[in-house]
Design a protein around this motif. Sequence first.
Motif, short mmCIF file in Angstrom:
data_model
loop_
_atom_site.label_atom_id
_atom_site.label_comp_id
_atom_site.label_asym_id
_atom_site.label_seq_id
_atom_site.Cartn_x
_atom_site.Cartn_y
_atom_site.Cartn_z
N PRO A 85 0.83 -1.22 0.00
CA PRO A 85 0.00 0.00 0.00
C PRO A 85 0.85 1.25 0.00
CG PRO A 85 0.08 -0.96 2.19
CD PRO A 85 0.78 -1.92 1.27
N LEU A 86 0.21 2.38 -0.31
CA LEU A 86 0.88 3.68 -0.32
C LEU A 86 1.46 3.98 1.05
CD1 LEU A 86 1.37 6.29 -1.97
CD2 LEU A 86 -0.78 7.14 -1.04
N ALA A 87 2.75 4.37 1.09
CA ALA A 87 3.42 4.54 2.37
C ALA A 87 3.77 5.98 2.70
CB ALA A 87 4.70 3.70 2.38
N GLU A 88 3.61 6.90 1.76
CA GLU A 88 4.04 8.27 2.02
C GLU A 88 2.98 9.02 2.81
OE1 GLU A 88 5.70 12.16 -0.39
OE2 GLU A 88 5.31 10.29 -1.42
N VAL A 89 3.40 9.65 3.87
CA VAL A 89 2.48 10.36 4.74
C VAL A 89 2.01 11.64 4.07
CG1 VAL A 89 2.25 11.54 6.96
CG2 VAL A 89 3.55 9.40 6.80
N GLY A 90 0.71 11.94 4.19
CA GLY A 90 0.21 13.23 3.80
C GLY A 90 -0.15 13.40 2.34
N ILE A 91 -0.23 12.34 1.55
CA ILE A 91 -0.62 12.48 0.15
C ILE A 91 -1.77 11.54 -0.15
CG2 ILE A 91 1.06 10.81 -0.74
CD1 ILE A 91 1.34 12.73 -3.20
N HIS A 92 -2.77 12.05 -0.83
CA HIS A 92 -3.93 11.25 -1.18
C HIS A 92 -3.66 10.50 -2.49
CE1 HIS A 92 -8.12 10.33 -2.30
NE2 HIS A 92 -8.33 10.34 -1.01
N PRO A 93 -4.21 9.29 -2.63
CA PRO A 93 -3.96 8.51 -3.85
C PRO A 93 -4.31 9.21 -5.15
CG PRO A 93 -4.93 7.11 -2.17
CD PRO A 93 -4.96 8.52 -1.62
N SER A 94 -5.21 10.20 -5.11
CA SER A 94 -5.60 10.90 -6.33
C SER A 94 -4.43 11.67 -6.95
CB SER A 94 -6.75 11.87 -6.05
OG SER A 94 -6.37 12.81 -5.07
N LEU A 95 -3.36 11.92 -6.19
CA LEU A 95 -2.20 12.67 -6.70
C LEU A 95 -1.05 11.75 -7.10
CD1 LEU A 95 -2.01 15.75 -4.29
CD2 LEU A 95 -3.22 15.52 -6.47
N VAL A 96 -1.29 10.44 -7.17
CA VAL A 96 -0.24 9.48 -7.54
C VAL A 96 -0.58 8.88 -8.90
CG1 VAL A 96 1.05 7.43 -6.82
CG2 VAL A 96 0.08 8.96 -5.10
N ASP A 97 0.36 8.97 -9.84
CA ASP A 97 0.06 8.47 -11.19
C ASP A 97 0.43 7.00 -11.33
OD1 ASP A 97 2.81 8.29 -11.64
OD2 ASP A 97 2.89 10.03 -12.99
N THR A 98 0.27 6.47 -12.52
CA THR A 98 0.48 5.04 -12.74
C THR A 98 1.94 4.63 -12.70
OG1 THR A 98 0.50 5.39 -15.14
CG2 THR A 98 -1.62 4.83 -14.12
N PHE A 99 2.85 5.60 -12.61
CA PHE A 99 4.27 5.31 -12.50
C PHE A 99 4.80 5.59 -11.10
CE2 PHE A 99 3.20 6.68 -16.79
CZ PHE A 99 3.50 5.52 -17.48
N GLY A 100 3.89 5.79 -10.15
CA GLY A 100 4.28 6.01 -8.78
C GLY A 100 4.75 7.41 -8.46
N ARG A 101 4.63 8.34 -9.39
CA ARG A 101 5.08 9.72 -9.14
C ARG A 101 4.04 10.45 -8.29
NH1 ARG A 101 6.62 10.77 -15.44
NH2 ARG A 101 4.45 10.08 -15.57
N ARG A 102 4.49 11.05 -7.19
CA ARG A 102 3.62 11.79 -6.28
C ARG A 102 3.64 13.27 -6.62
NH1 ARG A 102 4.54 6.66 -4.86
NH2 ARG A 102 3.94 5.99 -2.76
N HIS A 103 2.48 13.81 -6.86
CA HIS A 103 2.39 15.18 -7.36
C HIS A 103 2.04 16.13 -6.23
CE1 HIS A 103 2.10 12.66 -10.91
NE2 HIS A 103 2.55 13.70 -11.59
N ARG A 104 3.08 16.70 -5.62
CA ARG A 104 2.93 17.60 -4.49
C ARG A 104 3.10 19.06 -4.88
NH1 ARG A 104 3.12 15.88 0.62
NH2 ARG A 104 3.34 13.67 1.07
#
Length: 449
Positions: free
Chosen positions: A94-113
């Motif tokens: 599962p997603l392990a990064e604190v403070g980011i919602h899955p809607s901001l994570v793309d299909t390549f695992g890039r987190r858009h902050r």
Amino acid sequence: VGQVARSATPCAAGPGLFPALGAAMPLAAAATARPVAAALASALRGQLAARSIVATANAAVDSEAMHPPRRAPDPDARLPLLQNEAQERSRREPLAEVGIHPSLVDTFGRRHRYLRLSLTDRCNLRCQYCSPEEGEEPAMPTNRGENLATEEISRLLRLFVQLGVRKIRLTGGEPTIRGDFGRIVEDLGSLSNSLAEPLSLGITTNGVRLARFLPKLQEAGLLNVNLSLDTLVPAKFPFLVKRDMKWHTRVMDVLHEMTAEGSPFNVKLNCVLLRGVNEEELGSFVDLTEHLPLEVRFLEFMPFDRNGWSANRLVPQAEIVEAMQQHLVGRGLAPAQRLPPDSLNDVARLWRVDGWRGRVGVIASMTDAFCGGCNRLRLTSNGELRNCLFGEEGWSLRDSLRAGETDEALSATIAAGVQAKFRKLGGKRDMHELRERGALALPMMSLGG
């Protein structure tokens, strides 16, 4: 997808904020098996230099991006396969990064902050690489107007922050020409100050109207200022921007004010090099970093709608670095030393001359793309979400707002845009394919860079 939402670390807004979002988006939050995420994780475990992380990640992207997938005519046709893949990965990790919602994570695992918000697609300058020449000063936007109104901007920014955005930059066009610019800055500062950890706030501006707003920017905590200036020669200024030479003095004055001793501002000076226009000034720009605490950044010329791009006018990164080192040697100095990036998502390759106060960066979007570490989303002045500077598709949050949609529905639209993001260059192979987009490529002044 529901299992991911339950097992993922809650976002800053709290667990269960958007319970129905999974049905609307093909979540790939746990895409750590992707080459980009794997490269980043491996580098982090070994605590390698940050530049090695970015280089490895980009190499992983490049290896898969030679034949980018073509989007199906119906965007929803992609959803079932992507959703199945995401569900399978989510069961494993599962997603392990604190403070980011899955809607901001793309299909390549890039987190858009990082969100870049264009306040207007108009500008008081006419830089040839940025905008077509037609166009006048903007009118004040309203709820019925084409641009997002102040209240709409405030709501969307709060939503993006709830989802996990932690860096916001105001762009344009020229953001300071909006009549409600001061209020937008105040609202953004209030939002940032309401958080346990303030946001990283910035602005990209040509500096012509900036001086009057510096106190307000400082009060709001908006301290990261990127100043666009393509010549240090006043007589060249009218040729490059179609405006009075006196405006060049205003830009230089505010530059020195922001880099003076005790100034709170973090200044980057952006210069787009054009062959036959200003490449001979490279040494003069580099020399600014000797006594001023700023970062001079050279940008490669990029193709956008009607901006006259051609490969012959592009000054590539390799040539920029070589010219910089030759200039320094010509002054009897040692070559500049390469620096690691400030973060995994940094877009500039950095150099510093030993003993100098500033540093030099090169943003090589065309010859050395950095898509592997991209964490950026863009919101145009008319409320359209763009997942890539070179993308051809947008998702209208403005229309959703004015239709009365809830935050949950808006988040689903954001998720759809993030999930549709390509590996590299908006799905194009190289700068030559980018040029062929024609009208599908919005002008730079509409996207905010």
